[in-house]
Design a protein around this motif. Structure first.
Motif, PDB file in Angstrom:
ATOM      1  N   VAL A  91      26.934  27.266   4.676  1.00 43.24           N
ATOM      2  CA  VAL A  91      26.716  26.273   3.625  1.00 43.24           C
ATOM      3  C   VAL A  91      25.990  25.080   4.227  1.00 43.24           C
ATOM      4  O   VAL A  91      26.510  24.399   5.115  1.00 43.24           O
ATOM      5  N   CYS A  95      24.520  22.592   2.178  1.00 39.21           N
ATOM      6  CA  CYS A  95      24.785  21.445   1.310  1.00 39.21           C
ATOM      7  C   CYS A  95      25.143  21.980  -0.073  1.00 39.21           C
ATOM      8  O   CYS A  95      25.121  23.199  -0.297  1.00 39.21           O
ATOM      9  N   GLN A  96      25.462  21.089  -1.007  1.00 40.88           N
ATOM     10  CA  GLN A  96      25.764  21.525  -2.369  1.00 40.88           C
ATOM     11  C   GLN A  96      24.970  20.704  -3.372  1.00 40.88           C
ATOM     12  O   GLN A  96      24.579  19.566  -3.113  1.00 40.88           O
ATOM     13  N   THR A  97      24.727  21.317  -4.531  1.00 36.10           N
ATOM     14  CA  THR A  97      23.962  20.651  -5.575  1.00 36.10           C
ATOM     15  C   THR A  97      24.516  21.062  -6.940  1.00 36.10           C
ATOM     16  O   THR A  97      25.259  22.044  -7.045  1.00 36.10           O
ATOM     17  N   VAL A 118      28.784  23.405  -9.528  1.00 33.75           N
ATOM     18  CA  VAL A 118      28.341  23.219  -8.145  1.00 33.75           C
ATOM     19  C   VAL A 118      27.776  24.534  -7.610  1.00 33.75           C
ATOM     20  O   VAL A 118      28.372  25.607  -7.776  1.00 33.75           O
ATOM     21  N   TRP A 119      26.647  24.436  -6.963  1.00 33.36           N
ATOM     22  CA  TRP A 119      26.038  25.575  -6.270  1.00 33.36           C
ATOM     23  C   TRP A 119      25.882  25.214  -4.794  1.00 33.36           C
ATOM     24  O   TRP A 119      25.613  24.059  -4.452  1.00 33.36           O
ATOM     25  N   LEU A 120      26.058  26.187  -3.934  1.00 34.50           N
ATOM     26  CA  LEU A 120      25.974  25.985  -2.495  1.00 34.50           C
ATOM     27  C   LEU A 120      24.656  26.535  -1.971  1.00 34.50           C
ATOM     28  O   LEU A 120      24.280  27.672  -2.288  1.00 34.50           O
ATOM     29  N   TYR A 155      20.740  30.015  -3.014  1.00 28.69           N
ATOM     30  CA  TYR A 155      21.943  29.383  -3.545  1.00 28.69           C
ATOM     31  C   TYR A 155      22.933  30.429  -4.061  1.00 28.69           C
ATOM     32  O   TYR A 155      22.539  31.493  -4.539  1.00 28.69           O
ATOM     33  N   LYS A 186      29.390  28.194  -6.533  1.00 31.49           N
ATOM     34  CA  LYS A 186      30.652  27.903  -5.866  1.00 31.49           C
ATOM     35  C   LYS A 186      31.834  28.466  -6.633  1.00 31.49           C
ATOM     36  O   LYS A 186      32.924  28.657  -6.069  1.00 31.49           O
ATOM     37  N   SER A 199      34.307  20.802   0.021  1.00 34.77           N
ATOM     38  CA  SER A 199      33.162  20.033  -0.487  1.00 34.77           C
ATOM     39  C   SER A 199      32.177  19.774   0.640  1.00 34.77           C
ATOM     40  O   SER A 199      32.544  19.654   1.815  1.00 34.77           O
ATOM     41  N   CYS A 239      22.681  18.059  -1.487  1.00 37.61           N
ATOM     42  CA  CYS A 239      21.360  18.489  -1.001  1.00 37.61           C
ATOM     43  C   CYS A 239      20.321  17.415  -1.287  1.00 37.61           C
ATOM     44  O   CYS A 239      20.404  16.707  -2.298  1.00 37.61           O
TER      45      CYS A 239
END
Length: 399
Positions: free
Chosen positions: A358, A360-362, A376-378, A385, A388, A395, A399
């Motif tokens: 992972v 980051c997340q967005t 949330v997508w990783l 991607y 999540k 967490s 991104c």
């Protein structure tokens, strides 16, 4: 028949088996210096308990990626918690290995919130851990020819010690990545080294050493396999190709065999390309290709869209630090997409129980999955991607 020595403080074998997980084992009981095992759960395969012995079970010879037929069994003992952290342990056991059979006991430790690689442990000899830890786990692997012998292990013990030099095996800042030749395993209906029965379009990989072998259904040891445009995240559920003691992802000093080869280069590749070891594998077979990883059919055809054996980039995720999540699905695979949206193009897949990197997340499309409903997508790779909602993870930075 070979009988190895006994040590003190016996771990009860009345209910010895436990699954290896990627989270701190709550079943570990704090005692000093050992703990009694808990009730068995899924994760081990083809072993039976008779009194104080763990014996190879009755399942027929498995057909795995090494193409060497053996009867094999794997037992993972419930993790043991010591009263204080230790950098080394002494493992004791008694083993019977008649008629070309074998019995191996290995240990791993809970370091930096994850399990280290399995390290073979000789009875009565101190074994260094990759880092100081108050949590260790033992694993027993028994193997035999297709008919005949039934090897066993009993009187398993573990206790901390300070009478050993520090381990040279460490968790790196970043996991090792190497370019290796990948072949398709196939063998649908066969049984892998961890007891998994191979299904059509399956998702897992094989590596040529048990040091990075996950328990059945576990993704503790997972890899990221990438081509120029696609990536697969898969658990290591089998041993092969070619060799069974070639942990080529480890530094030369800690490699089981072939210590004169550079880190990241499989023995089969050296044998095929350079005539290393006379062009033979550890079993004396002439190496017909330079393969360092085998891919199950779903990984090969669907996740990576390969049509033939190919060179790929492999990251051995347990060898280094970094953000991780665990794919939480009951079967099949999770699509990896090029945007944080279920309508994005599929650019890879992640198998059941696999670890994913992972970055980051967005925020993206809201999805409902095993982890609830989340938008949330990783990001698991540049331009890739996963939702999540299907990944057990904490967490991460935006991104």
């Amino acid at each position: 028949m070979r009988i190895t020595r006994r040590m003190q403080v016996v771990v009860s074998l009345a209910a010895v088996l436990a699954a290896a997980t990627a989270t701190l084992p709550s079943s570990a009981t704090e005692t000093d210096p050992a703990a009694v095992a808990a009730q068995p759960v899924a994760g081990s395969s083809n072993v039976k308990i008779e009194g104080n012995r763990i014996i190879l079970g009755d399942a027929p010879a498995a057909v795995g990626s090494t193409e060497i037929k053996q009867r094999s069994g794997l037992a993972e003992l419930t993790p043991v918690r010591f009263a204080a952290a230790t950098s080394a342990v002494v493992v004791g056991y008694t083993a019977s290995t008649p008629d070309r059979s074998s019995a191996e006991v290995a240990v791993r430790a809970w370091v930096k919130d994850r399990w280290t690689e399995w390290t073979p442990a000789q009875a009565g000899t101190p074994t260094a851990l990759p880092g100081a830890s108050d949590q260790v786990q033992l694993r027993i692997i028994v193997t035999a020819p297709p008919t005949g012998a039934n090897p066993w292990v009993s009187d398993v013990t573990v206790q901390p010690t300070d009478k050993v030099s520090p381990s040279q095996m460490t968790i790196q800042a970043a996991p090792l990545k190497s370019r290796v030749f990948a072949t398709r395993e196939g063998l649908v209906g066969g049984t892998t080294a961890n007891g998994h029965v191979i299904v059509n379009r399956d998702h897992f990989v094989a590596l040529p050493s048990r040091r990075g072998l996950s328990g059945n259904g576990s993704g503790t040891y997972s890899v990221k396999v990438c081509t120029a445009s696609r990536c697969a995240f898969e658990p290591v559920w089998d041993v092969g190709p070619w060799n069974t003691k070639d942990d080529y992802w480890n530094p030369s000093a800690t490699r089981e065999m072939w210590k004169d080869l550079p880190q990241g280069k499989p023995e089969a590749q050296a044998a095929y390309q350079d005539g290393y070891n006379g062009g033979k594998d550890q079993f004396g077979r002439t190496v017909a290709n330079p393969a360092g990883i085998d891919l199950a059919d779903g990984t090969f055809w669907d996740a990576l869209a390969l049509s033939d054996n190919s060179w790929v980039d492999v990251t051995y995720l347990w060898t280094g630090d970094g953000g991780r999540g665990t794919v939480s699905i009951t079967s099949g695979y999770l699509n990896v997409r090029n945007t944080p949206n279920s309508s994005g193009a599929v650019v890879g897949m992640a198998g059941k129980s696999a670890q994913v990197t992972v970055e980051c997340q967005t925020n993206g499309q809201s999805v409902t999955g095993s982890q609830g409903t989340s938008s949330v997508w990783l990001r698991v790779h540049p331009g890739m991607y996963v939702a999540k909602a299907w990944v057990s993870a904490g967490s991460f930075a935006a991104c």
